[in-house]
Design an enzyme around this catalytic site. Structure first.
Site, PDB file in Angstrom:
ATOM      1  N   ILE A 286      -1.957  64.857 -34.581  1.00 14.97           N
ATOM      2  CA  ILE A 286      -1.837  65.835 -35.677  1.00 14.97           C
ATOM      3  C   ILE A 286      -0.819  65.371 -36.723  1.00 14.97           C
TER       4      ILE A 286
ATOM      5  N   GLU B  15      -3.423  53.178 -46.510  1.00 17.90           N
ATOM      6  CA  GLU B  15      -4.039  54.242 -45.694  1.00 17.90           C
ATOM      7  C   GLU B  15      -4.952  53.683 -44.610  1.00 17.90           C
TER       8      GLU B  15
ATOM      9  N   GLU C 228      -5.953  49.607 -43.020  1.00 15.72           N
ATOM     10  CA  GLU C 228      -6.724  48.430 -43.423  1.00 15.72           C
ATOM     11  C   GLU C 228      -8.199  48.700 -43.089  1.00 15.72           C
TER      12      GLU C 228
HETATM   13  C1  LIG Z   1      -3.937  63.550 -53.699  1.00 16.78           C
HETATM   14  C2  LIG Z   1      -4.658  62.511 -54.427  1.00 16.78           C
HETATM   15  C3  LIG Z   1      -4.735  61.239 -53.637  1.00 16.78           C
HETATM   16  C4  LIG Z   1      -5.405  60.189 -54.407  1.00 16.78           C
HETATM   17  C5  LIG Z   1      -4.974  58.820 -53.938  1.00 16.78           C
HETATM   18  C6  LIG Z   1      -4.778  58.004 -55.105  1.00 16.78           C
HETATM   19  C7  LIG Z   1      -3.926  57.039 -55.165  1.00 16.78           C
HETATM   20  C8  LIG Z   1      -3.104  56.493 -54.033  1.00 16.78           C
HETATM   21  C9  LIG Z   1      -1.959  55.788 -54.568  1.00 16.78           C
HETATM   22  C10 LIG Z   1      -1.158  55.048 -53.880  1.00 16.78           C
HETATM   23  C11 LIG Z   1      -1.240  54.758 -52.415  1.00 16.78           C
HETATM   24  C12 LIG Z   1      -0.810  55.957 -51.700  1.00 16.78           C
HETATM   25  C13 LIG Z   1      -0.580  55.996 -50.455  1.00 16.78           C
HETATM   26  C14 LIG Z   1      -0.636  54.890 -49.489  1.00 16.78           C
HETATM   27  C15 LIG Z   1       0.252  55.332 -48.370  1.00 16.78           C
HETATM   28  C16 LIG Z   1       0.097  54.592 -47.074  1.00 16.78           C
HETATM   29  O1  LIG Z   1      -0.520  53.577 -46.970  1.00 16.78           O
HETATM   30  S1  LIG Z   1       0.867  55.364 -45.803  1.00 16.78           S
HETATM   31  C17 LIG Z   1       0.609  54.347 -44.415  1.00 16.78           C
HETATM   32  C18 LIG Z   1      -0.789  54.424 -43.928  1.00 16.78           C
HETATM   33  N1  LIG Z   1      -0.904  53.764 -42.684  1.00 16.78           N
HETATM   34  C19 LIG Z   1      -2.008  53.742 -41.989  1.00 16.78           C
HETATM   35  O2  LIG Z   1      -3.021  54.253 -42.421  1.00 16.78           O
HETATM   36  C20 LIG Z   1      -1.927  53.122 -40.625  1.00 16.78           C
HETATM   37  C21 LIG Z   1      -3.271  52.924 -40.022  1.00 16.78           C
HETATM   38  N2  LIG Z   1      -3.162  53.115 -38.618  1.00 16.78           N
HETATM   39  C22 LIG Z   1      -3.540  54.274 -38.013  1.00 16.78           C
HETATM   40  O3  LIG Z   1      -3.956  55.222 -38.659  1.00 16.78           O
HETATM   41  C23 LIG Z   1      -3.388  54.316 -36.541  1.00 16.78           C
HETATM   42  O4  LIG Z   1      -2.431  53.519 -36.039  1.00 16.78           O
HETATM   43  C24 LIG Z   1      -4.685  54.023 -35.804  1.00 16.78           C
HETATM   44  C25 LIG Z   1      -5.328  52.720 -36.229  1.00 16.78           C
HETATM   45  C26 LIG Z   1      -5.618  55.197 -36.074  1.00 16.78           C
HETATM   46  C27 LIG Z   1      -4.399  53.930 -34.299  1.00 16.78           C
HETATM   47  O5  LIG Z   1      -3.490  54.928 -33.967  1.00 16.78           O
HETATM   48  P1  LIG Z   1      -2.906  55.064 -32.506  1.00 16.78           P
HETATM   49  O6  LIG Z   1      -2.007  56.228 -32.479  1.00 16.78           O
HETATM   50  O7  LIG Z   1      -2.378  53.780 -32.026  1.00 16.78           O
HETATM   51  O8  LIG Z   1      -4.252  55.390 -31.798  1.00 16.78           O
HETATM   52  P2  LIG Z   1      -4.690  55.289 -30.307  1.00 16.78           P
HETATM   53  O9  LIG Z   1      -5.367  53.983 -30.111  1.00 16.78           O
HETATM   54  O10 LIG Z   1      -3.572  55.709 -29.416  1.00 16.78           O
HETATM   55  O11 LIG Z   1      -5.755  56.490 -30.302  1.00 16.78           O
HETATM   56  C28 LIG Z   1      -6.926  56.422 -31.007  1.00 16.78           C
HETATM   57  C29 LIG Z   1      -7.487  57.820 -30.895  1.00 16.78           C
HETATM   58  O12 LIG Z   1      -6.816  58.650 -31.829  1.00 16.78           O
HETATM   59  C30 LIG Z   1      -7.762  59.215 -32.691  1.00 16.78           C
HETATM   60  N3  LIG Z   1      -7.144  59.343 -34.011  1.00 16.78           N
HETATM   61  C31 LIG Z   1      -6.450  58.409 -34.689  1.00 16.78           C
HETATM   62  N4  LIG Z   1      -6.082  58.914 -35.874  1.00 16.78           N
HETATM   63  C32 LIG Z   1      -6.521  60.168 -35.930  1.00 16.78           C
HETATM   64  C33 LIG Z   1      -6.455  61.187 -36.918  1.00 16.78           C
HETATM   65  N5  LIG Z   1      -5.856  60.980 -38.092  1.00 16.78           N
HETATM   66  N6  LIG Z   1      -7.051  62.365 -36.639  1.00 16.78           N
HETATM   67  C34 LIG Z   1      -7.689  62.570 -35.464  1.00 16.78           C
HETATM   68  N7  LIG Z   1      -7.777  61.634 -34.476  1.00 16.78           N
HETATM   69  C35 LIG Z   1      -7.217  60.460 -34.733  1.00 16.78           C
HETATM   70  C36 LIG Z   1      -8.900  58.240 -32.717  1.00 16.78           C
HETATM   71  O13 LIG Z   1     -10.079  58.818 -33.147  1.00 16.78           O
HETATM   72  C37 LIG Z   1      -8.949  57.811 -31.285  1.00 16.78           C
HETATM   73  O14 LIG Z   1      -9.611  58.825 -30.558  1.00 16.78           O
HETATM   74  P3  LIG Z   1     -10.377  58.448 -29.209  1.00 16.78           P
HETATM   75  O15 LIG Z   1     -10.906  59.772 -28.768  1.00 16.78           O
HETATM   76  O16 LIG Z   1      -9.396  57.855 -28.279  1.00 16.78           O
HETATM   77  O17 LIG Z   1     -11.439  57.484 -29.610  1.00 16.78           O
HETATM   78  C1  LIG Z   2      -0.495  49.382 -52.668  1.00 17.59           C
HETATM   79  C2  LIG Z   2       0.034  49.767 -51.323  1.00 17.59           C
HETATM   80  C3  LIG Z   2       0.720  50.960 -51.175  1.00 17.59           C
HETATM   81  C4  LIG Z   2       1.241  51.318 -49.937  1.00 17.59           C
HETATM   82  N1  LIG Z   2       1.952  52.486 -49.831  1.00 17.59           N
HETATM   83  C5  LIG Z   2       2.511  52.815 -48.639  1.00 17.59           C
HETATM   84  C6  LIG Z   2       3.309  54.001 -48.506  1.00 17.59           C
HETATM   85  O1  LIG Z   2       3.505  54.736 -49.465  1.00 17.59           O
HETATM   86  N2  LIG Z   2       3.851  54.296 -47.318  1.00 17.59           N
HETATM   87  C7  LIG Z   2       3.672  53.497 -46.227  1.00 17.59           C
HETATM   88  O2  LIG Z   2       4.191  53.826 -45.172  1.00 17.59           O
HETATM   89  N3  LIG Z   2       2.898  52.376 -46.324  1.00 17.59           N
HETATM   90  C8  LIG Z   2       2.332  52.019 -47.482  1.00 17.59           C
HETATM   91  N4  LIG Z   2       1.558  50.870 -47.586  1.00 17.59           N
HETATM   92  C9  LIG Z   2       1.334  50.048 -46.395  1.00 17.59           C
HETATM   93  C10 LIG Z   2      -0.094  50.109 -45.885  1.00 17.59           C
HETATM   94  O3  LIG Z   2      -0.390  51.367 -45.378  1.00 17.59           O
HETATM   95  C11 LIG Z   2      -0.296  49.025 -44.842  1.00 17.59           C
HETATM   96  O4  LIG Z   2      -0.103  47.778 -45.456  1.00 17.59           O
HETATM   97  C12 LIG Z   2      -1.692  49.136 -44.249  1.00 17.59           C
HETATM   98  O5  LIG Z   2      -1.793  50.254 -43.407  1.00 17.59           O
HETATM   99  C13 LIG Z   2      -2.113  47.864 -43.479  1.00 17.59           C
HETATM  100  O6  LIG Z   2      -1.214  47.555 -42.489  1.00 17.59           O
HETATM  101  P1  LIG Z   2      -0.593  46.081 -42.337  1.00 17.59           P
HETATM  102  O7  LIG Z   2       0.021  45.713 -43.627  1.00 17.59           O
HETATM  103  O8  LIG Z   2       0.250  46.142 -41.129  1.00 17.59           O
HETATM  104  O9  LIG Z   2      -1.818  45.139 -42.082  1.00 17.59           O
HETATM  105  P2  LIG Z   2      -2.150  44.296 -40.742  1.00 17.59           P
HETATM  106  O10 LIG Z   2      -2.442  45.270 -39.684  1.00 17.59           O
HETATM  107  O11 LIG Z   2      -1.083  43.322 -40.482  1.00 17.59           O
HETATM  108  O12 LIG Z   2      -3.454  43.597 -41.224  1.00 17.59           O
HETATM  109  C14 LIG Z   2      -3.658  42.171 -41.286  1.00 17.59           C
HETATM  110  C15 LIG Z   2      -5.050  41.828 -40.736  1.00 17.59           C
HETATM  111  O13 LIG Z   2      -5.111  42.134 -39.356  1.00 17.59           O
HETATM  112  C16 LIG Z   2      -6.259  42.891 -39.056  1.00 17.59           C
HETATM  113  N5  LIG Z   2      -5.975  43.798 -37.932  1.00 17.59           N
HETATM  114  C17 LIG Z   2      -4.830  44.455 -37.660  1.00 17.59           C
HETATM  115  N6  LIG Z   2      -4.976  45.223 -36.563  1.00 17.59           N
HETATM  116  C18 LIG Z   2      -6.231  45.080 -36.142  1.00 17.59           C
HETATM  117  C19 LIG Z   2      -6.988  45.626 -35.066  1.00 17.59           C
HETATM  118  N7  LIG Z   2      -6.470  46.502 -34.220  1.00 17.59           N
HETATM  119  N8  LIG Z   2      -8.271  45.246 -34.938  1.00 17.59           N
HETATM  120  C20 LIG Z   2      -8.823  44.380 -35.805  1.00 17.59           C
HETATM  121  N9  LIG Z   2      -8.155  43.832 -36.843  1.00 17.59           N
HETATM  122  C21 LIG Z   2      -6.876  44.167 -37.015  1.00 17.59           C
HETATM  123  C22 LIG Z   2      -6.563  43.658 -40.338  1.00 17.59           C
HETATM  124  O14 LIG Z   2      -7.928  44.034 -40.386  1.00 17.59           O
HETATM  125  C23 LIG Z   2      -6.179  42.626 -41.399  1.00 17.59           C
HETATM  126  O15 LIG Z   2      -7.299  41.781 -41.626  1.00 17.59           O
HETATM  127  C24 LIG Z   2       1.049  50.477 -48.816  1.00 17.59           C
HETATM  128  C25 LIG Z   2       0.338  49.268 -48.965  1.00 17.59           C
HETATM  129  C26 LIG Z   2      -0.159  48.907 -50.199  1.00 17.59           C
HETATM  130  C27 LIG Z   2      -0.895  47.609 -50.339  1.00 17.59           C
END
Ligand SMILES: CCCCC/C=C\C/C=C\C/C=C\CCC(=O)SCCNC(=O)CCNC(=O)[C@H](O)C(C)(C)COP(=O)(O)OP(=O)(O)OC[C@H]1O[C@@H](n2cnc3c(N)ncnc32)[C@H](O)[C@@H]1OP(=O)(O)O
Ligand SMILES: Cc1cc2nc3c(=O)[nH]c(=O)nc-3n(C[C@H](O)[C@H](O)[C@H](O)COP(=O)(O)OP(=O)(O)OC[C@H]3O[C@@H](n4cnc5c(N)ncnc54)[C@H](O)[C@@H]3O)c2cc1C
Length: 642
Positions: free
Chosen positions: A257, A405, A407
């Site tokens: 959550i 958000e 990869e």
């Molecule tokens: C308001 C207007 C918006 C417009 C946008 C416009 C512009 C944007 C501008 C700038 C950029 C802005 C923001 C960027 C900010 C960021 O990037 S913040 C950082 C973001 N980071 C990520 O997204 C990290 C990605 N990784 C993950 O999400 C997780 O680590 C993972 C890959 C999902 C794995 O998580 P983990 O806890 O290790 O999972 P685990 O293997 O333990 O469990 C998997 C099970 O969990 C379920 N699950 C995962 N996520 C969710 C979820 N969100 N909700 C519900 N369930 C979830 C998943 O389905 C698996 O379920 P199973 O039943 O086990 O299969």
């Molecule tokens: C423009 C921009 C804005 C951002 N803003 C924010 C922010 O505001 N806040 C914040 O917290 N973060 C932010 N981020 C970070 C962003 O969320 C991460 O970079 C993103 O989630 C990818 O994670 P990583 O960099 O660790 O990539 P990595 O996980 O290191 O990815 C490298 C490669 O490994 C592969 N890989 C990794 N794990 C797996 C797997 N389990 N299975 C298969 N392949 C895999 C990927 O597919 C990719 O090809 C931002 C990034 C960018 C570029």
């Protein structure tokens, strides 16, 4: 058409009114073209406009309406971000979804009044994807009832969070919560980073900007380290999880959550991507109807390059995608708002479906948006490569979405987990338990596609064909995975060995959803002329997309070679049909010149004169002889002449 794109006539009218007001407020316009500014100048310019907006926003928009706010931002601040981008995109959504009522009362009004600026700090130098291995710790000190935030090594530095480097003074920080030596995993904490009066970093905080990036350079993405930095226990965001004074942990109703701020952006970014794709296409299509180059018939004058079939093929399928993404995005936002409401009242049963859907859409939409924008750039020839087109900036910003958000490959694999579970239900005869988005997996399909065989079948046979290929690939990938496990392979190893096939299934499932969302929308339209124009676009979409994935339908004979020829002919037919409407289909998005920031994409089509004006305003042209010449090149040439 604008009403279809923006959701209603009222919304379309409001957008027009807002653009008209902004046009009358020169203080909100870029003081010079952004490509001629340094990064520091751009940040300064953006902060200047941001402050005026904070003062005058109420005169221009309804600040409580996210759609109006988004439009205002795009027009005035532009795509390259701004010093408070993450404040609205993630900080406020994280507080709204994860802070308790009491915490919200304390922090939200201050955030909304912009007394404080916040961001969302989760990603670290060493880990972004794998949240379980983040290294920042928040250790509970029972004696003082405080959490101690710490960065144990360099890889634990927060790295990437937008506006963290220089602008924000608060952040929602994600850290591993440790109580009485037990690690409860990543949790969100509200953390003050800088002094509210001096804006200096507080003791125990190391903070700065990570340097220039491919795009988004107005955003100060930052790094952040903690040296045993203390915050009160009550700064753990406690809507769903609680820690009592004695260290008792109360677990949330759903393990994931706390990931809701990410789902928020994944849901909302789809229409943002559609807008960027449509902007680039608007520039390229307008320019293509001004640019004349070569003849189709040698006895005739030079043609507009938009008359070439190759140019149409390059641009029009992406126009259809832009509409498709906008419609699918609107549906997703509705679903997100519904699930959020349910979650707030304790019902978490829809979270898995929403997570699967947004994971797939985020990946497919950002990838195809990038593809479409790059094609739009190339469609403008040499001028597309100039920053005067502004397409390269749009591209750089849009493809950031493939990474942030989650990869794209990783998120497709999240959807694949859901699809494999659904396949297991089908295989065990429990299809009735399938959710609505995957119900088709349990439906027996015809032996062959009936595309071109049933006259006036609308889009039904196309949808069935997409369903067939998606189902087949899902079951095939799932079989491969289950088969490896039956042979004794460990689950995780088997998963990795099937992951390319699994991601193919995720893409096909997502593309099916996008097609269905487009069909649903067209079916709802009452206005005949709008319906006709969008039906043409939908014809192009289904045929083009099907051709793109045809190998999946050919390999089991579901589609025949002659049907493939039919589909190809349909693509060419609809390219021709769309040609007269092409510019209008993009002008209907009603981007103003201020918003597009493109010399090539100007509404008046006066391209050449303005390109020359733009070039003359280049800082390099302030003087006829640059100091690089007097200092180096001239002496070099003189020496060579001796
Ligand atoms: C308001 C207007 C918006 C417009 C946008 C416009 C512009 C944007 C501008 C700038 C950029 C802005 C923001 C960027 C900010 C960021 O990037 S913040 C950082 C973001 N980071 C990520 O997204 C990290 C990605 N990784 C993950 O999400 C997780 O680590 C993972 C890959 C999902 C794995 O998580 P983990 O806890 O290790 O999972 P685990 O293997 O333990 O469990 C998997 C099970 O969990 C379920 N699950 C995962 N996520 C969710 C979820 N969100 N909700 C519900 N369930 C979830 C998943 O389905 C698996 O379920 P199973 O039943 O086990 O299969
Ligand atoms: C423009 C921009 C804005 C951002 N803003 C924010 C922010 O505001 N806040 C914040 O917290 N973060 C932010 N981020 C970070 C962003 O969320 C991460 O970079 C993103 O989630 C990818 O994670 P990583 O960099 O660790 O990539 P990595 O996980 O290191 O990815 C490298 C490669 O490994 C592969 N890989 C990794 N794990 C797996 C797997 N389990 N299975 C298969 N392949 C895999 C990927 O597919 C990719 O090809 C931002 C990034 C960018 C570029």
């Amino acid at each position: 058409m604008a009403a279809q794109i923006w959701g209603s006539e009222k919304r379309a009218r409001r957008r027009r009114e807002i653009s008209a007001k902004i046009a009358q407020m020169p203080e909100l316009h870029d003081s010079k073209p952004l490509p001629f500014m340094t990064r520091e100048e751009k940040i300064m310019e953006s902060a200047r406009k941001l402050t005026i907006l904070t003062e005058k926003m109420g005169q221009i928009i309804d600040p409580t309406d996210p759609a109006e706010l988004y439009h205002l931002n795009n027009e005035v601040l532009g795509l390259e971000g701004n010093p408070m981008a993450l404040h609205g995109v993630m900080f406020i959504p994280a507080l709204s979804a994860q802070a308790s009522d009491e915490q919200q009362a304390k922090w939200l009004p201050r955030a909304l009044r912009r007394e404080i600026i916040g961001t969302y700090a989760q990603t670290e130098l060493g880990h972004g994807t794998n949240l379980q291995n983040l290294e920042t710790t928040a250790t509970y000190d029972l004696a003082t009832q405080e959490f101690v935030l710490h960065t144990p090594q360099i890889t634990a530095l927060k790295w990437w969070p937008g506006n963290l480097g220089k602008s924000s003074n608060y952040a929602v920080v994600v850290a591993h919560m440790i109580i009485k030596a037990k690690n409860y995993g990543p949790h969100p904490f509200m953390v003050q980073l800088r002094d509210e009066k001096t804006h200096e970093p507080l003791p125990g905080i190391t903070i700065g900007d990570i340097g220039p990036k491919m795009a988004y350079n107005i955003v100060d993405n930052g790094f952040l380290g903690f040296n045993k930095y203390r915050i009160p226990r009550t700064n753990l965001l406690m809507r769903h999880t609680k820690v009592e004074a004695d260290g008792t942990y109360i677990k949330p109703p759903h393990a994931k959550i706390n990931y809701s701020a990410m789902v928020h952006v994944r849901a909302y970014m789809l229409t943002g991507q559609a807008i960027m794709l449509a902007s680039a296409l608007n520039i390229a299509t307008r320019y293509s109807s001004v640019r004349r180059q070569g003849q189709i018939d040698k006895s005739q004058p030079e043609v507009k390059v938009l008359e070439y079939q190759t140019q149409q093929h390059r641009l029009f399928p992406s126009i259809a995608r832009a509409y498709a993404f906008q419609f699918a995005g609107a549906e997703t936002v509705k679903l997100y708002e519904h699930v959020l409401k349910e979650m707030k009242s304790g019902n978490v049963s829809l979270m898995a479906d929403l997570h699967a859907l947004t994971s797939g859409l985020k990946s497919v939409v950002t990838y195809q948006t990038g593809e479409g924008i790059e094609q739009a750039r190339m469609a403008c020839g040499g001028h597309g490569y100039s920053m005067a087109s502004y397409i390269s900036e749009i591209y750089g910003v849009a493809i950031g979405g493939c990474t942030y958000e989650g990869e794209n490959m990783v998120m497709l694999l999240q959807l694949a987990r859901y699809l494999v579970k659904s396949a297991a239900l089908v295989k065990s005869g429990q299809s009735s338990k399938l959710g609505p988005l995957v119900a088709y997996l349990g439906v027996k399909s015809e032996p062959t596609s009936l595309i071109d065989r049933i006259p006036n079948s609308g889009f039904t046979e196309y949808v069935k064909t997409f369903q067939h290929v998606s189902k087949r690939q899902t079951l095939k990938a799932a079989d491969m995975f289950f088969g490896l496990m039956e042979k004794g392979e460990k689950r995780e190893i088997a998963w990795n060995k099937c992951s390319v096939e699994l991601n193919r299934a995720s893409r096909l499932h997502t593309r099916l959803f996008i097609v269905e969302a487009f069909v649903r929308r067209v079916n709802e339209i009452a206005d005949i002329r709008i319906k006709e124009a969008l039906t043409d676009l939908l014809h192009l979409h289904v045929n083009y997309e099907l051709l793109d994935i045809a190998s999946y339908a050919l390999e089991d004979g579901f589609l025949s070679a002659s049907q493939l020829d039919y589909i190809r002919d349909q693509v060419y037919l609809y390219l021709g049909k769309i040609r007269p409407n092409a510019v209008s289909l993009l002008d209907s998005w009603e981007f103003s010149d201020i918003e597009l920031r493109s010399v090539l994409g100007r509404r008046d089509g006066n391209v050449y004169e303005n390109l020359f004006k733009w070039a003359k305003s280049s800082p390099l042209n302030k003087t006829d002889v640059l100091s690089s010449v007097t200092q180096y090149l001239k002496p070099m040439m003189e020496k060579a002449r001796l």
